[in-house]
Motif scaffolding. Structure first.
Motif, short mmCIF file in Angstrom:
data_model
loop_
_atom_site.label_atom_id
_atom_site.label_comp_id
_atom_site.label_asym_id
_atom_site.label_seq_id
_atom_site.Cartn_x
_atom_site.Cartn_y
_atom_site.Cartn_z
N THR A 13 4.17 -4.71 0.38
CA THR A 13 4.84 -4.27 1.46
C THR A 13 5.29 -2.89 1.82
O THR A 13 5.38 -2.22 0.51
N ALA A 14 5.48 -2.33 2.53
CA ALA A 14 6.02 -0.88 2.80
C ALA A 14 7.62 -0.75 2.62
O ALA A 14 8.24 -1.63 3.04
N LYS A 15 7.97 0.42 1.92
CA LYS A 15 9.36 0.48 1.66
C LYS A 15 10.06 1.10 2.78
O LYS A 15 11.31 0.70 3.07
N ASN A 16 9.31 1.68 3.91
CA ASN A 16 10.05 2.26 5.10
C ASN A 16 9.55 2.03 6.22
O ASN A 16 8.34 1.69 6.42
N THR A 46 0.21 10.78 6.78
CA THR A 46 0.05 10.23 5.60
C THR A 46 0.77 8.88 5.54
O THR A 46 0.10 7.78 5.11
N LYS A 47 1.78 8.73 6.37
CA LYS A 47 2.64 7.23 6.47
C LYS A 47 1.66 6.24 7.25
O LYS A 47 1.37 5.30 6.95
N ILE A 48 1.02 6.86 8.34
CA ILE A 48 -0.08 6.09 9.06
C ILE A 48 -1.12 5.61 8.14
O ILE A 48 -1.61 4.12 8.09
N ALA A 49 -1.68 6.43 7.51
CA ALA A 49 -2.71 6.18 6.36
C ALA A 49 -2.22 5.06 5.34
O ALA A 49 -3.00 4.09 4.98
N ILE A 50 -1.05 5.09 5.03
CA ILE A 50 -0.63 4.17 4.06
C ILE A 50 -0.42 3.05 4.44
O ILE A 50 -0.84 1.99 3.77
N LEU A 73 -3.48 18.84 -3.03
CA LEU A 73 -2.57 17.64 -2.35
C LEU A 73 -2.71 16.53 -2.89
O LEU A 73 -1.95 15.62 -2.48
N VAL A 74 -3.33 16.26 -4.08
CA VAL A 74 -3.36 14.98 -4.87
C VAL A 74 -2.00 14.76 -5.14
O VAL A 74 -1.39 13.52 -5.09
N LYS A 75 -1.28 15.70 -5.71
CA LYS A 75 0.21 15.41 -6.02
C LYS A 75 1.22 14.95 -5.03
O LYS A 75 1.98 14.19 -4.99
N ASN A 76 0.74 15.56 -3.83
CA ASN A 76 1.59 15.42 -2.59
C ASN A 76 1.41 13.71 -2.41
O ASN A 76 2.35 13.01 -1.98
N TRP A 77 0.01 13.41 -2.22
CA TRP A 77 0.02 11.89 -2.00
C TRP A 77 0.45 10.99 -3.11
O TRP A 77 1.06 9.82 -2.86
N LYS A 82 5.14 6.95 -3.89
CA LYS A 82 6.30 6.74 -4.58
C LYS A 82 7.41 6.28 -3.35
O LYS A 82 8.10 5.42 -3.62
N ILE A 83 7.61 7.21 -2.24
CA ILE A 83 8.46 7.12 -1.11
C ILE A 83 8.25 5.96 -0.44
O ILE A 83 8.96 5.34 0.14
N HIS A 84 6.90 5.42 -0.03
CA HIS A 84 6.62 4.63 0.98
C HIS A 84 5.87 3.05 0.52
O HIS A 84 5.88 2.06 1.15
N THR A 85 5.60 3.17 -0.85
CA THR A 85 4.88 1.94 -1.36
C THR A 85 5.51 1.59 -2.62
O THR A 85 6.16 2.05 -3.46
N HIS A 86 5.03 0.08 -3.27
CA HIS A 86 5.22 -0.22 -4.47
C HIS A 86 4.18 -0.11 -5.28
O HIS A 86 4.08 -0.56 -6.58
N ILE A 87 3.06 0.46 -4.82
CA ILE A 87 1.54 0.85 -5.71
C ILE A 87 1.63 1.94 -6.42
O ILE A 87 2.22 3.11 -5.70
N ARG A 88 1.05 1.99 -7.38
CA ARG A 88 0.92 3.22 -8.24
C ARG A 88 -0.48 3.71 -8.34
O ARG A 88 -1.31 2.91 -9.07
N PRO A 89 -1.01 4.49 -7.49
CA PRO A 89 -2.52 4.76 -7.55
C PRO A 89 -3.01 5.15 -8.64
O PRO A 89 -2.08 5.98 -9.49
#
Length: 498
Positions: A13-16, A46-50, A73-77, A82-89
């Protein structure tokens, strides 16, 4: 191919919640085997892609999604997940031992950079043959050169991905033909053809379009049809069309005159260039020519003569106006980003304006040091100004803590200019934004200004932002004649587009 089953329960599920235009984008492309997200920079691609990949993982029989982005940009992703999901890539890097464990894990999302995909291509290909994998390429203009080894490597493995999506806010990074390779990665030539040279020939913003009516008509017709050919698998929204309200963005041009010694240096390089052109009237001015190199030299002198002569002790033309602008901004308790194409400038200004808590970002700094500069600029009230090169900081960063950007100088690349200014003009900005262009009268700065304007309108047309009628009302091909005036020559070179 059977799906990889994880022993652990994954929360997809998405957080936001997404904005309506973001949800619409996902709905439009979620069931396509290939697609392009071309929303203007600052609108939350990025939100669309997630949200898109969460759908793939739950509804599209996809085991793993690989996100490919630029190293910085890896750190940004990671932060966005963390902001939008419960997944840790998981991450793929240049550490092949770590990569081995990642590729043999049940990872649902893997973040990596372009170079790692290229250098570890064989192992990635084997991974793709063993799993159902989708790919999302962030800042896809990295693949704009179809002849580059990196791009060829991506073309080679493209068919092995079950789903392919690319994303960038500036698909026409510099010239209309920059879009060809990005689309070829998706559809292997179905939309824009398989012959890049033919496509380039008809979409080249060359210097003779003003005088050559037939060539100009072919250029405009071809460019106007680009988005029509790809719109069935592309989504694009601009800040004007997406339905959200962003603060106004105001452009301000500050003209100055050459400092005397600076002008002497400029005229000396200009004379050498003029002599070269007169010696060979058939000189073709292109990306590899000595002429373009001298134009870059003129740009350096107009920016900061110290880059050419370390004994230059004067205050160059643009420095005084920069002093005044920064003082005005800081006196209003606001923050500013100053852009220059030259590392020497960034280092020089970082020291000169240390009293303002200045931080710097450029390509010679490590990723950690760049990230530290960004974090301090965002959080430290004493850090009022950030000096950066567009090449190192134009993408992926949200810097809405500032509402002023100053272009101390500009290069020939449209993407650098558009991406850099929109670090501040994006979702979460609350203040009016100001974009300052510092220009020396009767210099190469004026040609660059006209050239970037012409490239921007061509990009608008190719991206479907305006129609052909609107383009014809605004298009200005005077850059071709202006460069001849600047060079003081009647040379008929084909292109100086950079």
């Amino acid at each position: 191919m059977s799906r990889i089953i994880s022993r652990f329960e994954v929360n997809y599920t998405a957080k936001n919640d997404a904005f309506p235009y973001q949800r619409q984008a996902v709905e439009t492309i979620k069931d396509m085997d290939y697609s392009a997200i071309f929303h203007e920079q600052g609108l939350g691609k990025t939100k669309i892609a997630i949200d898109l990949l969460l759908y793939w993982l739950t509804q599209r029989n996809i085991d793993t999604v690989i996100i490919v982005t630029k190293k910085q940009l890896v750190k940004n992703w990671e932060n966005e997940f963390k902001i939008h999901t419960h997944i840790r890539p998981k991450k793929l890097s240049n550490n092949k031992i770590d990569n081995y464990y990642v590729l043999n894990s049940p990872a649902k999302v893997i973040i990596t950079n372009f170079e790692t995909i290229s250098t570890d291509k064989e192992r990635i290909a084997l991974f793709l043959k063993c799993r159902n994998v989708g790919i999302i390429i962030d800042e896809s203009t990295k693949l704009k050169n179809p002849n580059a080894k990196l791009t060829q490597d991506f073309f080679e493995i493209a068919p092995l991905f079950k789903i392919r999506t690319i994303m960038t806010g500036t698909p026409i990074a510099n010239r209309p033909y920059d879009i060809w390779a990005q689309i070829y990665f998706l559809d292997f030539g179905k939309s824009l053809g398989k012959d890049f040279q033919e496509f380039k020939k008809s979409t080249n913003l060359s210097n003779d379009l003003k005088e050559n009516e037939e060539k100009r008509k072919k250029f405009e017709d071809t460019v106007a049809n680009i988005f029509e050919k790809i719109e069935n698998f592309s989504v694009r929204e601009t800040k004007n069309s997406c339905g959200i309200q962003l603060p106004q963005k105001e452009y301000i041009t500050e003209y100055v005159k050459f400092e005397h010694t600076q002008k002497v240096m400029y005229d000396s390089v200009l004379k050498d260039l003029e002599i070269e052109l007169k010696q060979d009237e058939n000189t073709v001015i292109d990306d590899d020519s000595l002429v373009l190199k001298r134009l870059l030299r003129l740009n350096q002198i107009a920016s900061n003569p110290r880059m050419i002569d370390e004994d230059y002790k004067k205050i160059s033309a643009k420095e005084n106006i920069l002093d005044d602008l920064l003082l005005q901004i800081i006196n209003k308790n606001e923050k500013c980003i100053v852009w220059s194409n030259y590392i020497e400038n960034i280092e020089y200004f970082g020291k000169k304006y240390s009293c303002y808590g200045a931080r710097i970002i450029h390509g010679s700094l490590g990723i950690e040091e760049r990230n530290n500069s960004v974090e301090l600029f965002k959080t430290d009230d004493n850090c009022k100004v950030l000096f950066a090169t567009p090449q190192a900081a134009k993408e992926g960063l949200t810097l809405t803590i500032a509402n002023h950007v100053i272009f101390y100088d500009r290069g020939f690349n449209l993407d650098d200019y558009l991406q850099a200014q929109d670090r501040i003009h994006r979702i979460s900005q609350k203040k009016k934004c100001y974009v300052y262009n510092l220009m020396i009268k009767n210099s190469v700065d004026e040609w660059i200004d006209k050239l970037l304007e012409a490239k921007q309108y061509a990009a608008f047309l190719a991206q479907g932002d305006i129609n052909k009628s609107e383009y014809e009302s605004n298009a200005d091909y005077s850059y071709g004649n202006l460069i001849k005036d600047i060079l003081g020559s009647e040379n008929k070179g084909d292109e100086i587009n950079g």
